[in-house]
Design a protein around this motif. Structure first.
Motif, short mmCIF file in Angstrom:
data_model
loop_
_atom_site.label_atom_id
_atom_site.label_comp_id
_atom_site.label_asym_id
_atom_site.label_seq_id
_atom_site.Cartn_x
_atom_site.Cartn_y
_atom_site.Cartn_z
N VAL A 185 1.66 1.98 -3.57
CA VAL A 185 0.38 2.44 -4.42
C VAL A 185 0.75 4.03 -5.01
CG1 VAL A 185 -1.86 2.70 -4.72
CG2 VAL A 185 -1.05 0.25 -3.71
N SER A 186 0.46 4.17 -6.26
CA SER A 186 0.18 5.44 -6.57
C SER A 186 -1.32 6.37 -6.30
CB SER A 186 0.97 4.76 -7.99
OG SER A 186 0.30 6.86 -9.00
N TRP A 187 -1.52 6.80 -5.73
CA TRP A 187 -2.75 7.44 -4.72
C TRP A 187 -2.86 8.02 -6.22
CZ3 TRP A 187 -5.67 3.88 -2.63
CH2 TRP A 187 -5.33 2.91 -1.71
N LEU B 153 0.98 -1.10 0.10
CA LEU B 153 0.16 0.11 -0.04
C LEU B 153 0.66 1.32 0.26
CD1 LEU B 153 -2.85 -0.85 2.99
CD2 LEU B 153 -2.80 -0.33 0.28
N LEU C 33 -8.91 13.05 -8.59
CA LEU C 33 -10.02 11.57 -8.45
C LEU C 33 -11.43 12.10 -8.02
CD1 LEU C 33 -11.00 9.07 -6.36
CD2 LEU C 33 -10.38 10.74 -4.39
#
Length: 64
Positions: A22-24, A19, A30
């Motif tokens: 991860v590339s948020w 986690l 978003l």
């Protein structure tokens, strides 16, 4: 039983490590993606409502 606990802890540590990699998406990305999904769902719902209305009218015409 101790083996299960050890494997569970190892699994959870691996999950935390993954986690962190991860590339948020950013808040702006978003928001944009959410808008695209909502617009697509609304468009498809309207499309199927119109198709359903057309088919229902056609069946009522044929049967009535």
């Amino acid at each position: 039983m101790a083996g299960v606990v050890k494997k569970s802890n190892e699994f959870l540590r691996d999950v935390v490590k993954e986690l962190k990699r991860v590339s948020w998406p950013s808040r702006k990305e978003l928001t944009r993606y959410t808008g695209v999904v909502v617009a697509t769902v609304v468009f498809i719902a309207i499309y199927f409502a119109i198709v359903d209305l057309g088919i229902s009218s056609l069946i009522r015409f044929i049967l009535g």
